[in-house]
Design a protein around this motif. Structure first.
Motif, PDB file in Angstrom:
ATOM      1  N   ARG A  28      85.872   6.567 -35.072  1.00 36.74           N
ATOM      2  CA  ARG A  28      85.384   5.167 -34.551  1.00 36.74           C
ATOM      3  C   ARG A  28      86.147   5.223 -32.941  1.00 36.74           C
ATOM      4  NH1 ARG A  28      89.885   1.165 -37.217  1.00 36.74           N
ATOM      5  NH2 ARG A  28      91.517   2.650 -36.776  1.00 36.74           N
ATOM      6  N   LEU A  29      85.259   4.340 -32.089  1.00 31.75           N
ATOM      7  CA  LEU A  29      85.649   4.317 -30.596  1.00 31.75           C
ATOM      8  C   LEU A  29      86.255   2.917 -30.862  1.00 31.75           C
ATOM      9  CD1 LEU A  29      81.935   5.379 -29.401  1.00 31.75           C
ATOM     10  CD2 LEU A  29      84.250   6.398 -28.943  1.00 31.75           C
ATOM     11  N   PRO A  30      86.991   2.694 -29.912  1.00 27.69           N
ATOM     12  CA  PRO A  30      88.141   1.532 -29.821  1.00 27.69           C
ATOM     13  C   PRO A  30      87.185   0.209 -30.083  1.00 27.69           C
ATOM     14  CG  PRO A  30      88.449   2.620 -27.954  1.00 27.69           C
ATOM     15  CD  PRO A  30      87.594   3.445 -28.918  1.00 27.69           C
ATOM     16  N   TYR A  31      86.143   0.134 -29.364  1.00 27.26           N
ATOM     17  CA  TYR A  31      85.413  -1.164 -29.157  1.00 27.26           C
ATOM     18  C   TYR A  31      84.209  -1.381 -29.948  1.00 27.26           C
ATOM     19  CZ  TYR A  31      82.742   2.241 -26.618  1.00 27.26           C
ATOM     20  OH  TYR A  31      81.648   3.341 -26.251  1.00 27.26           O
ATOM     21  N   VAL A  32      84.136  -0.258 -31.260  1.00 26.15           N
ATOM     22  CA  VAL A  32      83.109  -0.522 -31.894  1.00 26.15           C
ATOM     23  C   VAL A  32      83.256  -0.870 -33.331  1.00 26.15           C
ATOM     24  CG1 VAL A  32      81.005   0.837 -33.027  1.00 26.15           C
ATOM     25  CG2 VAL A  32      81.739   1.443 -30.598  1.00 26.15           C
ATOM     26  N   LYS A  33      82.464  -1.747 -33.969  1.00 26.06           N
ATOM     27  CA  LYS A  33      82.991  -2.231 -35.141  1.00 26.06           C
ATOM     28  C   LYS A  33      81.961  -1.443 -36.237  1.00 26.06           C
ATOM     29  CE  LYS A  33      81.855  -6.636 -36.180  1.00 26.06           C
ATOM     30  NZ  LYS A  33      81.856  -7.914 -36.627  1.00 26.06           N
ATOM     31  N   GLU A  40      90.152  -2.880 -30.340  1.00 20.88           N
ATOM     32  CA  GLU A  40      90.142  -3.608 -29.027  1.00 20.88           C
ATOM     33  C   GLU A  40      89.000  -4.611 -29.367  1.00 20.88           C
ATOM     34  OE1 GLU A  40      88.071  -1.019 -25.506  1.00 20.88           O
ATOM     35  OE2 GLU A  40      90.266  -0.546 -26.247  1.00 20.88           O
ATOM     36  N   LYS A  41      88.752  -5.466 -28.131  1.00 19.56           N
ATOM     37  CA  LYS A  41      87.488  -6.185 -28.354  1.00 19.56           C
ATOM     38  C   LYS A  41      86.432  -5.810 -28.674  1.00 19.56           C
ATOM     39  CE  LYS A  41      84.818  -9.420 -25.639  1.00 19.56           C
ATOM     40  NZ  LYS A  41      84.485 -10.626 -26.479  1.00 19.56           N
ATOM     41  N   GLU A  42      85.734  -6.168 -29.735  1.00 20.49           N
ATOM     42  CA  GLU A  42      84.357  -5.396 -30.217  1.00 20.49           C
ATOM     43  C   GLU A  42      83.374  -5.794 -29.454  1.00 20.49           C
ATOM     44  OE1 GLU A  42      86.058  -5.212 -34.943  1.00 20.49           O
ATOM     45  OE2 GLU A  42      84.827  -6.713 -34.061  1.00 20.49           O
ATOM     46  N   THR A  43      82.720  -4.777 -28.858  1.00 23.40           N
ATOM     47  CA  THR A  43      81.343  -5.221 -27.861  1.00 23.40           C
ATOM     48  C   THR A  43      80.106  -4.355 -28.487  1.00 23.40           C
ATOM     49  OG1 THR A  43      81.797  -3.473 -26.409  1.00 23.40           O
ATOM     50  CG2 THR A  43      82.705  -5.352 -26.005  1.00 23.40           C
ATOM     51  N   ALA A  44      80.249  -3.842 -29.519  1.00 28.02           N
ATOM     52  CA  ALA A  44      79.253  -3.038 -30.032  1.00 28.02           C
ATOM     53  C   ALA A  44      79.490  -3.027 -31.653  1.00 28.02           C
ATOM     54  CB  ALA A  44      79.284  -1.763 -29.441  1.00 28.02           C
ATOM     55  N   ALA A  45      78.469  -2.749 -32.364  1.00 27.49           N
ATOM     56  CA  ALA A  45      78.505  -2.619 -33.870  1.00 27.49           C
ATOM     57  C   ALA A  45      77.544  -1.464 -34.414  1.00 27.49           C
ATOM     58  CB  ALA A  45      78.391  -3.880 -34.741  1.00 27.49           C
ATOM     59  N   HIS A  80      74.981   6.123 -26.551  1.00 24.51           N
ATOM     60  CA  HIS A  80      74.165   4.884 -26.539  1.00 24.51           C
ATOM     61  C   HIS A  80      75.003   3.408 -26.666  1.00 24.51           C
ATOM     62  CE1 HIS A  80      70.763   7.636 -26.052  1.00 24.51           C
ATOM     63  NE2 HIS A  80      71.349   8.422 -27.273  1.00 24.51           N
ATOM     64  N   LEU A  81      76.100   3.629 -27.171  1.00 26.36           N
ATOM     65  CA  LEU A  81      76.903   2.358 -27.203  1.00 26.36           C
ATOM     66  C   LEU A  81      78.107   2.749 -26.319  1.00 26.36           C
ATOM     67  CD1 LEU A  81      76.850   1.410 -30.856  1.00 26.36           C
ATOM     68  CD2 LEU A  81      75.505   0.268 -28.919  1.00 26.36           C
ATOM     69  N   PRO A  82      77.840   2.676 -24.749  1.00 25.94           N
ATOM     70  CA  PRO A  82      79.139   3.152 -23.856  1.00 25.94           C
ATOM     71  C   PRO A  82      80.107   1.821 -23.754  1.00 25.94           C
ATOM     72  CG  PRO A  82      77.324   2.486 -22.830  1.00 25.94           C
ATOM     73  CD  PRO A  82      76.701   2.694 -23.950  1.00 25.94           C
ATOM     74  N   ARG A  83      81.100   2.251 -23.364  1.00 26.37           N
ATOM     75  CA  ARG A  83      82.234   0.820 -23.164  1.00 26.37           C
ATOM     76  C   ARG A  83      81.569  -0.251 -22.063  1.00 26.37           C
ATOM     77  NH1 ARG A  83      87.544   0.145 -23.724  1.00 26.37           N
ATOM     78  NH2 ARG A  83      87.899   2.403 -24.516  1.00 26.37           N
ATOM     79  N   ILE A  84      81.389  -1.135 -22.146  1.00 27.65           N
ATOM     80  CA  ILE A  84      81.168  -2.339 -21.083  1.00 27.65           C
ATOM     81  C   ILE A  84      82.052  -2.451 -20.134  1.00 27.65           C
ATOM     82  CG2 ILE A  84      80.504  -4.427 -20.812  1.00 27.65           C
ATOM     83  CD1 ILE A  84      79.075  -4.749 -23.578  1.00 27.65           C
ATOM     84  N   ALA A 136      80.392  -6.456 -47.474  1.00 30.46           N
ATOM     85  CA  ALA A 136      80.660  -5.342 -46.880  1.00 30.46           C
ATOM     86  C   ALA A 136      82.174  -4.736 -46.454  1.00 30.46           C
ATOM     87  CB  ALA A 136      79.780  -5.381 -45.680  1.00 30.46           C
ATOM     88  N   VAL A 137      82.280  -3.514 -46.461  1.00 29.78           N
ATOM     89  CA  VAL A 137      83.427  -2.903 -45.964  1.00 29.78           C
ATOM     90  C   VAL A 137      83.390  -2.861 -44.241  1.00 29.78           C
ATOM     91  CG1 VAL A 137      85.012  -0.889 -45.865  1.00 29.78           C
ATOM     92  CG2 VAL A 137      83.403  -1.208 -47.789  1.00 29.78           C
ATOM     93  N   THR A 138      84.416  -3.573 -43.544  1.00 32.59           N
ATOM     94  CA  THR A 138      84.337  -3.387 -42.121  1.00 32.59           C
ATOM     95  C   THR A 138      85.249  -2.519 -41.563  1.00 32.59           C
ATOM     96  OG1 THR A 138      83.264  -5.502 -42.253  1.00 32.59           O
ATOM     97  CG2 THR A 138      84.345  -4.961 -40.034  1.00 32.59           C
ATOM     98  N   VAL A 139      85.130  -1.562 -41.019  1.00 36.11           N
ATOM     99  CA  VAL A 139      86.213  -0.941 -40.022  1.00 36.11           C
ATOM    100  C   VAL A 139      86.090  -1.434 -38.643  1.00 36.11           C
ATOM    101  CG1 VAL A 139      86.855   1.498 -39.257  1.00 36.11           C
ATOM    102  CG2 VAL A 139      85.532   1.197 -41.447  1.00 36.11           C
ATOM    103  N   SER A 140      87.347  -2.109 -38.489  1.00 34.29           N
ATOM    104  CA  SER A 140      87.340  -2.861 -37.137  1.00 34.29           C
ATOM    105  C   SER A 140      87.801  -2.096 -36.001  1.00 34.29           C
ATOM    106  CB  SER A 140      88.470  -4.019 -37.364  1.00 34.29           C
ATOM    107  OG  SER A 140      88.127  -5.156 -38.321  1.00 34.29           O
ATOM    108  N   GLY A 141      87.326  -2.357 -34.833  1.00 33.86           N
ATOM    109  CA  GLY A 141      87.847  -1.883 -33.693  1.00 33.86           C
ATOM    110  C   GLY A 141      89.269  -2.083 -33.476  1.00 33.86           C
TER     111      GLY A 141
END
Length: 230
Positions: free
Chosen positions: A48-53, A21-26, A226-230, A14-19
């Motif tokens: 992308r949002l910084p915490y989403v992979k 910062e620390k990833e807390t959502a995908a 729906h995937l807000p920053r924690i 799979a192609v992964t677009v990393s966050g």
């Protein structure tokens, strides 16, 4: 072969677009017929949002009835693109099991299912809808672009109680492949399966079977909500 064995190559390649910062959502995003995970990676990187992979798996190559049995990347076989055409039920269910195995893999690695969203374009959007609605977990939501609900006659029996699943549908008003009335019919069906307030359909004037910046802005807003920053 069980679903878990099948999913390992899906994930490995799979192609992964990393966050950033620390990833807390995908977000697991499924491409359309004949495409690959690479096809959407740049578009998703831009929103992308910084915490989403973002995870963009590649569909296996199979013969597709719609395209004269030519072998191409497809999540399941397609006989045609009208609502009453026979569907590849076993292929759709097998593909959904593979995507559920990806969800389980992410959960084992620390991102719980309620922080995982499914999305996809065209055939990939169709599979993301079917998978989320039949998943034993309540996912964060579904982004369904230019698509339809597969095996729609089997719902709500197939639905596993995901009444509160948020769904964003987007569709080009000039789509020649999957005409916009399909998405309206899909939307009406989805409002019977889940809480009607959870289903949003946005259509875009002049847009063909593709994406546009306004649509991707709506997708980014939906992911952020729906995937807000924690």
């Amino acid at each position: 072969m069980c679903g878990n064995n099948m999913s390992v190559p899906l994930l490995a390649e799979a192609v992964t677009v990393s966050g950033t910062e620390k990833e807390t959502a995908a977000v697991i995003f499924l491409h359309g017929l004949g495409d690959s995970g690479h096809g959407w990676a740049d578009t998703l990187t831009a929103i992308r949002l910084p915490y989403v992979k973002f995870i963009c798996p590649h569909a296996p190559k199979i013969p597709v009835t719609l395209n004269m049995k030519m072998t191409m990347p497809a999540w399941f076989d397609l006989m045609g693109l009208s609502p009453d055409i026979p569907e590849d039920e076993s292929g759709i269910k097998k593909a959904a099991e593979n995507i559920k195995a990806l969800i389980e893999h992410e959960a084992k690695n620390g991102i719980p299912p309620n922080r995982i969203m499914l999305g996809g374009f065209s055939q990939g959007g169709a599979l993301s809808l079917y998978t989320a609605l039949t998943c034993q977990h309540q996912l964060a939501g579904v982004v369904a672009l230019s698509c339809w609900l597969p095996l729609h006659k089997s719902f709500p029996l197939a639905s596993s109680g995901n009444k509160n699943l948020p769904i964003l549908q987007c569709h080009g008003e000039m789509d020649p492949m999957i005409p916009v009335p399909f998405s309206v019919m899909t939307s009406e069906k989805l409002k019977v399966i889940v809480n009607p307030d959870n289903v949003t359909l946005k259509t875009y004037p002049g847009l063909l079977h593709s994406s546009c910046p306004q649509e991707m802005a709506a997708v980014k807003e939906f992911i952020g909500k729906h995937l807000p920053r924690i």
